[in-house]
Design an enzyme around this catalytic site. Structure first.
Site, mmCIF file in Angstrom:
data_model
loop_
_atom_site.group_PDB
_atom_site.id
_atom_site.type_symbol
_atom_site.label_atom_id
_atom_site.label_comp_id
_atom_site.label_asym_id
_atom_site.label_seq_id
_atom_site.Cartn_x
_atom_site.Cartn_y
_atom_site.Cartn_z
ATOM 1 C CD GLU A 1 3.829 -4.619 1.702
ATOM 2 O OE1 GLU A 1 2.877 -5.386 1.916
ATOM 3 O OE2 GLU A 1 4.955 -5.036 1.331
ATOM 4 C CG HIS B 1 3.861 -7.993 4.044
ATOM 5 N ND1 HIS B 1 3.011 -7.890 2.974
ATOM 6 C CD2 HIS B 1 3.560 -9.165 4.658
ATOM 7 C CE1 HIS B 1 2.210 -8.940 2.944
ATOM 8 N NE2 HIS B 1 2.535 -9.730 3.954
ATOM 9 C CB CYS C 1 3.265 -12.272 1.508
ATOM 10 S SG CYS C 1 2.632 -13.287 2.878
#
Length: 182
Positions: A163, A161, A73
């Site tokens: 994660e 993202h 990002c």
């Protein structure tokens, strides 16, 4: 053991990036983005997301450490901005669940996700033009550059993202990055 350091750009998911790497058996730690480049000992770096491209500390210096870098990002936007690309305001805005089309199935970071994957991404700001030497490796209906790569310099970025749980194949992105770092 592979050591990948997560650079904290003060984003809300930095601890999840660290945890994803740790859970894969990677030696990892979170460091602040003001850490001097010469103090970093790592086989690879993750530049985390964050709220403000004006508050990136020493991230530009980290691009010269001659280790693979994964920008997530804001981290990807930093890589693009520092190396001559262009970052601008996204047309879509905030967080959304997005289908991403993988444009290069040979790309070491996202190629294994081809032909497409579902991700959780913020598009408040985004890369509008990739820097010289980079290829656009993924796109979506709301963002022209969802991922970019310069495998010759081992520099990679994703707008999304990997994660977070909402990203379907996020762990695979981290596994692929670990393979690049090894």
């Amino acid at each position: 053991m592979t050591r990948i350091v997560v650079v904290d750009n003060h984003g809300q998911f930095t601890h999840l990036e660290h945890r994803a790497l740790r859970d894969m058996g990677v030696e990892t730690e979170i460091i602040d983005n003001t850490t001097p480049a010469e103090e970093i000992d790592a086989d690879g770096l993750v530049l985390s997301g964050g709220p403000d491209i004006e508050n990136i500390g020493n991230c530009a210096d980290y691009l010269d450490l001659d280790v693979p870098v994964l920008g997530i990002c804001l981290g990807m936007q930093v890589v693009a901005d520092e190396l001559g690309g262009r970052v601008g305001e996204g047309e879509y805005g905030g967080y959304a669940d997005v289908t991403v089309e993988i444009l290069d199935d040979e790309d070491p970071l996202v190629g294994s996700l081809a032909p497409e994957t579902r991700v959780w991404a913020s598009h408040a700001d985004e890369v509008k033009e990739v820097p010289e030497g980079f290829a656009r490796t993924a796109r979506s209906d709301v963002c022209g550059v969802e991922a970019m790569a310069d495998p010759d310099r081992d520099l990679y970025g994703v707008q999304w993202h990997p994660e977070v749980a909402h990203t379907e194949e996020g762990e695979e992105v981290f596994e692929n990055f670990r393979a690049v770092c090894e």
